[in-house]
Design an enzyme around this catalytic site. Sequence first.
Site, PDB file in Angstrom:
ATOM      1  N   PHE A 164       0.816  -1.220   0.000  1.00 16.22           N
ATOM      2  CA  PHE A 164       0.000   0.000   0.000  1.00 16.22           C
ATOM      3  C   PHE A 164       0.846   1.265   0.000  1.00 16.22           C
ATOM      4  O   PHE A 164       0.808   2.064  -0.942  1.00 16.22           O
ATOM      5  CB  PHE A 164      -0.951  -0.044   1.206  1.00 16.22           C
TER       6      PHE A 164
ATOM      7  N   LEU B 222       6.093 -10.169  -2.822  1.00 17.60           N
ATOM      8  CA  LEU B 222       4.721 -10.391  -3.300  1.00 17.60           C
ATOM      9  C   LEU B 222       3.990 -11.396  -2.412  1.00 17.60           C
ATOM     10  O   LEU B 222       3.521 -12.451  -2.861  1.00 17.60           O
ATOM     11  CB  LEU B 222       4.690 -10.827  -4.766  1.00 17.60           C
TER      12      LEU B 222
ATOM     13  N   ALA C  51       7.330  -4.914   5.129  1.00 19.60           N
ATOM     14  CA  ALA C  51       6.956  -5.322   6.488  1.00 19.60           C
ATOM     15  C   ALA C  51       5.607  -6.019   6.470  1.00 19.60           C
ATOM     16  O   ALA C  51       4.734  -5.689   5.664  1.00 19.60           O
ATOM     17  CB  ALA C  51       6.882  -4.111   7.417  1.00 19.60           C
TER      18      ALA C  51
ATOM     19  N   THR D 277       6.337   2.752  12.408  1.00 21.45           N
ATOM     20  CA  THR D 277       4.972   3.042  12.825  1.00 21.45           C
ATOM     21  C   THR D 277       4.930   3.689  14.203  1.00 21.45           C
ATOM     22  O   THR D 277       5.849   3.511  15.015  1.00 21.45           O
ATOM     23  CB  THR D 277       4.152   1.734  12.872  1.00 21.45           C
ATOM     24  N   ASP D 278       3.843   4.403  14.481  1.00 20.81           N
ATOM     25  CA  ASP D 278       3.648   4.979  15.814  1.00 20.81           C
ATOM     26  C   ASP D 278       3.301   3.913  16.850  1.00 20.81           C
ATOM     27  O   ASP D 278       3.386   4.155  18.058  1.00 20.81           O
ATOM     28  CB  ASP D 278       2.561   6.057  15.795  1.00 20.81           C
ATOM     29  N   GLU D 279       2.937   2.721  16.405  1.00 22.66           N
ATOM     30  CA  GLU D 279       2.514   1.684  17.347  1.00 22.66           C
ATOM     31  C   GLU D 279       3.647   1.190  18.236  1.00 22.66           C
ATOM     32  O   GLU D 279       3.399   0.550  19.260  1.00 22.66           O
ATOM     33  CB  GLU D 279       1.866   0.523  16.591  1.00 22.66           C
TER      34      GLU D 279
ATOM     35  N   TYR E   8       2.987  -7.433  16.236  1.00 21.13           N
ATOM     36  CA  TYR E   8       3.359  -6.540  15.129  1.00 21.13           C
ATOM     37  C   TYR E   8       4.211  -5.380  15.613  1.00 21.13           C
ATOM     38  O   TYR E   8       5.313  -5.139  15.109  1.00 21.13           O
ATOM     39  CB  TYR E   8       2.107  -6.009  14.426  1.00 21.13           C
TER      40      TYR E   8
ATOM     41  N   ALA F 144       5.806  -4.976  18.359  1.00 23.68           N
ATOM     42  CA  ALA F 144       7.072  -5.429  18.948  1.00 23.68           C
ATOM     43  C   ALA F 144       8.097  -5.739  17.864  1.00 23.68           C
ATOM     44  O   ALA F 144       9.288  -5.427  17.997  1.00 23.68           O
ATOM     45  CB  ALA F 144       6.833  -6.650  19.821  1.00 23.68           C
TER      46      ALA F 144
ATOM     47  N   LYS G  98       8.213  -4.373  14.890  1.00 26.85           N
ATOM     48  CA  LYS G  98       8.647  -3.100  14.307  1.00 26.85           C
ATOM     49  C   LYS G  98       9.580  -2.360  15.267  1.00 26.85           C
ATOM     50  O   LYS G  98      10.549  -1.719  14.834  1.00 26.85           O
ATOM     51  CB  LYS G  98       7.442  -2.224  13.952  1.00 26.85           C
TER      52      LYS G  98
ATOM     53  N   ASN H 131      -2.141   5.312   8.040  1.00 25.11           N
ATOM     54  CA  ASN H 131      -2.288   5.786   6.659  1.00 25.11           C
ATOM     55  C   ASN H 131      -3.626   5.335   6.078  1.00 25.11           C
ATOM     56  O   ASN H 131      -4.173   4.302   6.462  1.00 25.11           O
ATOM     57  CB  ASN H 131      -1.171   5.226   5.788  1.00 25.11           C
TER      58      ASN H 131
ATOM     59  N   PRO I 217     -18.080  -4.056  10.603  1.00 20.21           N
ATOM     60  CA  PRO I 217     -17.652  -4.463  11.946  1.00 20.21           C
ATOM     61  C   PRO I 217     -16.779  -3.414  12.625  1.00 20.21           C
ATOM     62  O   PRO I 217     -15.822  -2.911  12.048  1.00 20.21           O
ATOM     63  CB  PRO I 217     -16.869  -5.748  11.680  1.00 20.21           C
ATOM     64  N   ILE I 218     -17.118  -3.103  13.865  1.00 22.09           N
ATOM     65  CA  ILE I 218     -16.343  -2.169  14.679  1.00 22.09           C
ATOM     66  C   ILE I 218     -15.976  -2.873  15.971  1.00 22.09           C
ATOM     67  O   ILE I 218     -16.836  -3.403  16.675  1.00 22.09           O
ATOM     68  CB  ILE I 218     -17.136  -0.886  14.996  1.00 22.09           C
TER      69      ILE I 218
ATOM     70  N   TYR J 169     -13.278 -12.740  11.077  1.00 22.45           N
ATOM     71  CA  TYR J 169     -14.578 -12.327  11.575  1.00 22.45           C
ATOM     72  C   TYR J 169     -15.555 -13.492  11.705  1.00 22.45           C
ATOM     73  O   TYR J 169     -16.680 -13.332  12.188  1.00 22.45           O
ATOM     74  CB  TYR J 169     -15.185 -11.238  10.668  1.00 22.45           C
TER      75      TYR J 169
END
Length: 354
Positions: free
Chosen positions: A10, A33, A81, A132-134, A158, A160, A162, A188, A213-214, A349
Amino acid sequence: MIFVTGGAGFIGSNFILDYLSQHDEHVLNIDKLTYAGNPYNLASLENDSRYHFVQADINDSATLKSLFEQHRPRAILHFAAESHVDRSIHSPGDFIHTNVNGTFSLLEVTRQYWSELPAAEKEHFRFLHVSTDEVYGTLGPTDAPFSETTAYAPNSPYSASKAASDHLVRAYHHTYGLPTLTTNCSNNYGPYHFPEKLIPLVILNALDGKSLPIYGDGQQIRDWLFVTDHCTAIRQVLARGIPGETYNIGGWNEKTNLIVVQTLCDLLDRLKPKADGSYRDQITFVQDRPGHDRRYAIDSRKLKCELDWEPVETFETGIEKTVKWYLSHPDWVANIRSGDYLNWIKLHYGTEQQ
């Protein structure tokens, strides 16, 4: 030439499209890929002599060395990543393999290449690591946004993985002198976003008449950054950033997940109205995911003050551009949804999404 790892994903594909719209420099895209790598994102460059693609794993040191020797890049932009938190909960090993081991492999090959460059080329070489900010963990409702000096406190496999890659990049600068740059961005959104992520998932499910879904109560807060603004920031960091430094990239757009979904529904009500009712009628609250961080927010003042960057898009302008892009690109949607996406939605889900 510059190398871009993960350039079929992306953010990577958006960066390549943005970069080649601004520069004549050649770009080599190195991408394994995996499920989220989609070369169709870059179909418009098929006949562009400046664009080159190699399918390869960044853990494949021999292939990387060969590419470095053949093309002699002046910079590496490392986007490759595994990036989805939910997938990291189900399959954490994939995240360690790509985000930690892959970054280490790339750093080692880059260090050897860089150390043998002539002095002038060595001085101007850059390794830009996109993160990432995470990695900073979670914030309370009144906490100040994450800054470049915020202590790391990752809460998912994830984040951790990064965080580990960030630390490796930092260590290679301080130990070996490798001229690295690290960027930590907020959430993003925009064109070419793989449909497992919140915004494209909601758009496509809404149009298909499915549930939206939320997680939990929908009050998790994220700072939203339009992907083209992110690409512009990365270009600025590459051109003017100081080696060894970290730059946070945010959109100054904190929104709850519920507000994001409701905004998408309202836009679709206006741009592609249903025969009856509102898309909001399809909103469904589902069980929250384990360890779900409550709030992320980025302080981008360093980037603005030192490198004169700030986002162009507000959330309102960016989200409308995003919805219109999905509405006008049904061919891309059909292409991406014919693959692993459907199996993932079913697994995560627990429902068939056809």
